[in-house]
Design a protein around this motif. Structure first.
Motif, short mmCIF file in Angstrom:
data_model
loop_
_atom_site.label_atom_id
_atom_site.label_comp_id
_atom_site.label_asym_id
_atom_site.label_seq_id
_atom_site.Cartn_x
_atom_site.Cartn_y
_atom_site.Cartn_z
N SER A 179 8.61 22.81 19.60
CA SER A 179 9.82 23.03 18.80
C SER A 179 10.07 21.84 17.88
O SER A 179 10.42 22.01 16.70
N PHE A 180 9.87 20.64 18.41
CA PHE A 180 10.04 19.44 17.59
C PHE A 180 9.03 19.41 16.46
O PHE A 180 9.36 19.10 15.30
N ILE A 181 7.76 19.75 16.77
CA ILE A 181 6.73 19.76 15.73
C ILE A 181 7.06 20.81 14.67
O ILE A 181 6.90 20.56 13.46
N ALA A 182 7.54 21.99 15.10
CA ALA A 182 7.87 23.05 14.14
C ALA A 182 9.02 22.64 13.23
O ALA A 182 8.97 22.84 12.01
N ILE A 183 10.06 22.06 13.82
CA ILE A 183 11.21 21.63 13.01
C ILE A 183 10.80 20.52 12.04
O ILE A 183 11.20 20.52 10.86
N SER A 184 10.00 19.59 12.52
CA SER A 184 9.54 18.49 11.66
C SER A 184 8.69 19.02 10.51
O SER A 184 8.86 18.59 9.35
N ALA A 185 7.77 19.94 10.81
CA ALA A 185 6.92 20.52 9.76
C ALA A 185 7.75 21.28 8.73
O ALA A 185 7.50 21.18 7.52
N ALA A 186 8.76 22.03 9.21
CA ALA A 186 9.62 22.77 8.28
C ALA A 186 10.40 21.82 7.38
O ALA A 186 10.52 22.03 6.17
N ALA A 187 10.92 20.74 7.96
CA ALA A 187 11.68 19.76 7.18
C ALA A 187 10.79 19.08 6.13
O ALA A 187 11.21 18.89 4.97
N GLY A 202 7.93 30.52 7.24
CA GLY A 202 7.58 31.77 7.92
C GLY A 202 6.34 31.61 8.79
O GLY A 202 6.29 32.09 9.92
N GLY A 203 5.33 30.92 8.27
CA GLY A 203 4.13 30.66 9.06
C GLY A 203 4.41 29.78 10.26
O GLY A 203 3.87 29.99 11.35
N ILE A 204 5.28 28.79 10.07
CA ILE A 204 5.65 27.89 11.18
C ILE A 204 6.37 28.66 12.28
O ILE A 204 6.10 28.47 13.47
N ILE A 205 7.27 29.54 11.88
CA ILE A 205 8.00 30.35 12.87
C ILE A 205 7.04 31.25 13.65
O ILE A 205 7.14 31.37 14.88
N CYS A 206 6.09 31.87 12.95
CA CYS A 206 5.11 32.72 13.63
C CYS A 206 4.27 31.91 14.61
O CYS A 206 4.02 32.36 15.74
N ALA A 207 3.82 30.73 14.18
CA ALA A 207 3.03 29.89 15.07
C ALA A 207 3.84 29.44 16.27
O ALA A 207 3.33 29.39 17.41
N TRP A 208 5.12 29.13 16.05
CA TRP A 208 6.00 28.71 17.16
C TRP A 208 6.19 29.84 18.15
O TRP A 208 6.14 29.62 19.37
N VAL A 222 5.11 31.92 23.56
CA VAL A 222 4.74 32.98 24.49
C VAL A 222 3.53 32.57 25.31
O VAL A 222 3.47 32.81 26.53
N GLY A 223 2.55 31.94 24.65
CA GLY A 223 1.37 31.48 25.37
C GLY A 223 1.70 30.47 26.45
O GLY A 223 1.13 30.51 27.55
N ILE A 224 2.64 29.58 26.18
CA ILE A 224 3.04 28.58 27.16
C ILE A 224 3.85 29.22 28.28
O ILE A 224 3.65 28.93 29.47
N ALA A 225 4.78 30.12 27.92
CA ALA A 225 5.66 30.74 28.91
C ALA A 225 4.87 31.56 29.93
O ALA A 225 5.22 31.60 31.11
N TYR A 226 3.81 32.23 29.48
CA TYR A 226 3.04 33.10 30.37
C TYR A 226 1.63 32.55 30.62
O TYR A 226 0.72 33.33 30.91
#
Length: 219
Positions: A52-60, A81-87, A92-96
């Protein structure tokens, strides 16, 4: 063995305080019968926070760079949009990650859905239903079958996911009938595989499939 004079009890293991009164213990501590289990430093919560931190930083960074170069926010929206999809897919991969079959099933649904959304908002060229939907369905079903056999899972542990994958494989056929498909051979291959899979399940594992439906849906 350690003793608590106040509670007049013996305390197993190596404790600093009495578990009842929190008083001081006397005597010689004994080694723990079972080893202490230490939690992993990089658990699910930490990994989710990290991505989440990496995604927010990349978006910023994308927004800031876009505004510095163009004076407005344009191409950075596509990057976000790409960052959100990757996140989403990574989360999901981490959760399961400990439930690999459920992971594959959710990733199948998520990736194909996101592909359709991307295709729709980038001019609809049809690549999502021509290639991503049928190819992802084929890969998911084959992966579930191979993993179940390699790990020697019982039928009840993987049957539901095979059924979901089999039914999901008919979605490309629906898109073909609706006239959304331009390139047909991936859809035809996917549909044939789904028909073969469902026929095998209901003909050779009919009772197991029926029992799984009743158990999962409380029929």
């Amino acid at each position: 063995m350690q003793q608590c004079r106040k509670c007049r009890i013996n305390v197993d293991g190596d404790k600093d305080r009495c578990p009842l009164c929190q008083g001081e213990l006397t005597g010689t501590p004994e080694p723990e019968m079972y080893p202490k289990i230490t939690e992993s430093r990089f658990g699910s919560d930490f990994l989710l926070k990290l991505i989440s931190f990496i995604a927010i930083s990349a978006a910023a960074i994308c927004i800031g760079t876009d505004y510095i170069i163009t004076g407005r926010i344009t191409w950075s929206l596509i990057c976000i949009g790409g960052i959100i999809c990757a996140w989403l897919t990574t989360s999901v991969g981490i959760a399961y990650r400990r439930r690999i079959l459920k992971n594959i099933t959710w990733e199948l649904i998520l990736i194909t859905s996101l592909s359709v959304i991307w295709d729709r908002f980038t001019g609809w060229r049809g690549w999502s239903v021509d290639f991503v939907l049928p190819c992802a369905s084929i890969c998911a079903v084959i992966s579930i079958f191979i993993i179940a056999k390699v790990l020697k899972m019982k039928s009840g542990e993987y049957m539901l996911y095979l059924i979901i994958g089999g039914f999901y494989g008919f979605l490309p056929l629906i898109c073909l009938i609706a006239g959304l498909t331009n390139i047909t051979y991936p859809t035809v291959i996917c549909t044939c595989l789904s028909v073969i899979l469902m026929a095998a399940l209901f003909l050779f594992r009919g009772k197991t499939t029926k029992d799984e439906f009743e158990r999962r849906f409380h029929l």
